[in-house]
Design an enzyme around this catalytic site. Structure first.
Site, short mmCIF file in Angstrom:
data_model
loop_
_atom_site.label_atom_id
_atom_site.label_comp_id
_atom_site.label_asym_id
_atom_site.label_seq_id
_atom_site.Cartn_x
_atom_site.Cartn_y
_atom_site.Cartn_z
N ALA A 1 -11.14 52.04 23.45
CA ALA A 1 -10.17 52.83 22.51
C ALA A 1 -8.47 52.81 22.95
O ALA A 1 -7.82 53.28 22.76
CB ALA A 1 -10.36 54.29 22.79
N ASN B 1 -17.59 50.53 21.50
CA ASN B 1 -16.62 49.79 20.67
C ASN B 1 -16.17 48.65 21.77
O ASN B 1 -15.69 47.61 21.19
CB ASN B 1 -15.47 50.49 20.08
N SER C 1 -20.85 43.08 15.10
CA SER C 1 -19.83 42.10 14.43
C SER C 1 -20.71 41.13 13.30
O SER C 1 -21.83 40.94 13.50
CB SER C 1 -19.27 41.05 15.32
N TYR D 1 -20.65 35.37 22.18
CA TYR D 1 -20.53 36.76 21.40
C TYR D 1 -21.12 37.21 20.54
O TYR D 1 -21.85 38.29 20.30
CB TYR D 1 -19.00 36.42 20.74
N ALA D 2 -21.90 36.15 19.77
CA ALA D 2 -23.08 36.23 18.54
C ALA D 2 -24.30 37.05 19.25
O ALA D 2 -24.90 37.77 18.76
CB ALA D 2 -23.29 34.97 17.76
N LYS E 1 -23.73 40.32 20.18
CA LYS E 1 -23.42 41.41 19.01
C LYS E 1 -24.92 41.21 18.35
O LYS E 1 -25.23 42.64 17.72
CB LYS E 1 -22.48 40.93 18.09
P1 NDP Z 1 -9.01 44.39 21.00
O1 NDP Z 1 -9.19 42.96 22.04
O2 NDP Z 1 -7.96 44.88 20.23
O3 NDP Z 1 -9.42 45.72 21.94
C1 NDP Z 1 -10.61 45.64 22.94
C2 NDP Z 1 -10.59 46.87 23.65
O4 NDP Z 1 -11.74 46.89 24.49
C3 NDP Z 1 -9.56 47.28 24.45
O5 NDP Z 1 -9.22 48.82 24.48
C4 NDP Z 1 -10.01 46.90 25.84
O6 NDP Z 1 -9.49 47.72 27.09
C5 NDP Z 1 -11.55 47.33 25.58
N1 NDP Z 1 -12.25 46.38 26.76
C6 NDP Z 1 -12.31 45.33 26.91
N2 NDP Z 1 -13.20 44.88 27.88
C7 NDP Z 1 -13.48 45.97 28.50
C8 NDP Z 1 -14.19 46.43 29.71
N3 NDP Z 1 -14.90 45.46 30.49
N4 NDP Z 1 -14.38 47.80 29.96
C9 NDP Z 1 -13.72 48.65 29.29
N5 NDP Z 1 -12.93 48.30 28.12
C10 NDP Z 1 -12.83 47.26 27.77
O7 NDP Z 1 -10.33 44.26 20.23
P2 NDP Z 1 -10.68 44.99 18.65
O8 NDP Z 1 -10.25 46.36 18.61
O9 NDP Z 1 -10.43 43.77 17.81
O10 NDP Z 1 -12.35 45.11 18.84
C11 NDP Z 1 -12.98 46.17 19.05
C12 NDP Z 1 -14.58 45.98 18.75
O11 NDP Z 1 -14.89 45.57 17.37
C13 NDP Z 1 -15.04 44.89 19.91
O12 NDP Z 1 -16.49 45.37 20.12
C14 NDP Z 1 -15.03 43.76 18.92
O13 NDP Z 1 -15.83 42.92 19.40
C15 NDP Z 1 -15.52 44.14 17.73
N6 NDP Z 1 -15.24 43.62 16.49
C16 NDP Z 1 -13.80 42.88 16.04
C17 NDP Z 1 -13.49 42.54 15.02
C18 NDP Z 1 -12.19 41.89 14.68
O14 NDP Z 1 -12.06 41.27 13.87
N7 NDP Z 1 -11.26 42.49 15.37
C19 NDP Z 1 -14.63 41.65 14.22
C20 NDP Z 1 -15.82 42.34 14.69
C21 NDP Z 1 -16.11 43.04 15.87
P3 NDP Z 1 -7.77 47.53 27.40
O15 NDP Z 1 -7.19 48.19 26.20
O16 NDP Z 1 -7.87 48.51 28.50
O17 NDP Z 1 -7.70 46.06 27.72
#
Ligand code: NDP
Length: 250
Positions: free
Chosen positions: A16, A93, A145, A158-159, A162
């Site tokens: 988040a 998420n 996804s 990734y796929a 998901k």
């Molecule tokens: P972002 O890269 O913008 O944000 C990812 C978030 O996940 C960040 O807050 C990050 O933390 C957190 N995160 C990553 N790794 C970890 C970890 N090991 N432990 C705790 N937190 C972690 O991604 P999106 O908002 O684009 O994506 C969110 C979700 O939606 C994901 O699961 C992604 O696969 C899925 N998704 C996104 C799509 C897109 O087009 N954007 C399409 C389909 C699915 P921090 O901020 O601290 O780095």
């Protein structure tokens, strides 16, 4: 629909700190929920929590934990339950990409994506589920996804993570359906966030040509779907995959 449909409820949203998770956390807070804002880095979870508290004082608390570490997540889950007293909504998420063709994919590229995207969701579910079972109510929403539905080149890791979430969701949904807990998946398409901003113009153009509604999605499109599945109105929906992708995967 009441604008405060999550009053007296507590939501945990992972990832988040930015992007889709930030939009989900803000939406659930705007609809009355208290929010445990989880992300990997302290500064990002604190920023989202501060923004929520600026709008609705005292409802959000930040937590920094790597979702891929089982023990650390159990500890964070215990802390969240101690701080808030309950958990009504869990949104798994947090996710990452390490895109490359399978031929070139390293062992580490595979492991870190599976550990974060798939095991991370298991870890948080494991940490929170017992409390939901005791309450005899709860909503778990896992963010998958279109890649997990269709497969995309360069995303074998990734796929797989998901698609794995979908199988995990259906198994857990069956385990706990009789306890008033639903488990569902939201499968976003191409959403404008940091994750997609790194893609080059050619990839973006190619993606756009596959989206029937002819636009990229916004983080609020995903937050709206999560809010619906988290609500009382969705109590008869479990084990389902809701694609929010402008028709891309139909
Ligand atoms: P972002 O890269 O913008 O944000 C990812 C978030 O996940 C960040 O807050 C990050 O933390 C957190 N995160 C990553 N790794 C970890 C970890 N090991 N432990 C705790 N937190 C972690 O991604 P999106 O908002 O684009 O994506 C969110 C979700 O939606 C994901 O699961 C992604 O696969 C899925 N998704 C996104 C799509 C897109 O087009 N954007 C399409 C389909 C699915 P921090 O901020 O601290 O780095």
């Amino acid at each position: 629909m009441s604008t405060k449909r999550f009053e007296n409820q507590v939501a945990v949203v992972t990832g988040a700190g930015r992007g889709i998770g930030e939009a989900i956390a803000k939406r659930l807070a705007a609809e009355g929920a208290k929010i445990a804002v989880v992300s990997r880095t302290e500064s990002n979870s604190a920023r989202t929590a501060d923004a929520i508290n600026a709008a609705t004082p005292g409802v959000a608390k930040p937590y920094a934990v790597d979702v891929s570490h089982f023990d650390a997540v159990q500890k964070a889950g215990d802390q969240i339950l101690a701080d808030f007293g309950r958990c009504d909504i869990l949104v798994n998420n947090a996710g990452i990409t390490r895109d490359t063709l399978a031929m070139r994919m390293s062992s580490d590229d595979w492991d870190v994506v599976l550990q974060t995207n798939l095991k991370g969701a298991f870890n948080f579910t494991r940490a929170i589920l017992r409390a939901m079972v005791k309450q005899r109510s709860g909503r778990i929403i896992n963010i998958s996804s279109v890649s997990g539905l269709m497969g995309l080149p360069g995303q074998a890791n990734y796929a797989a993570s998901k698609a794995g979430l979908i199988g995990m969701t259906k198994s857990i949904a069956r385990e706990i359906a009789s306890r008033g807990i639903t488990v569902n998946v939201v499968a976003p398409g191409f959403i404008e966030t940091d994750m997609t901003s790194v893609l080059n113009e050619e990839v973006r153009k190619g993606a756009l040509s596959q989206i029937p509604v002819a636009r990229f999605g916004a983080t609020d499109d995903i937050a709206a779907a999560v809010s619906f599945l988290a609500s009382a109105e969705a109590s008869y929906i479990s084990g389902q995959v809701l694609a929010v992708d402008g028709g891309m995967s139909m």
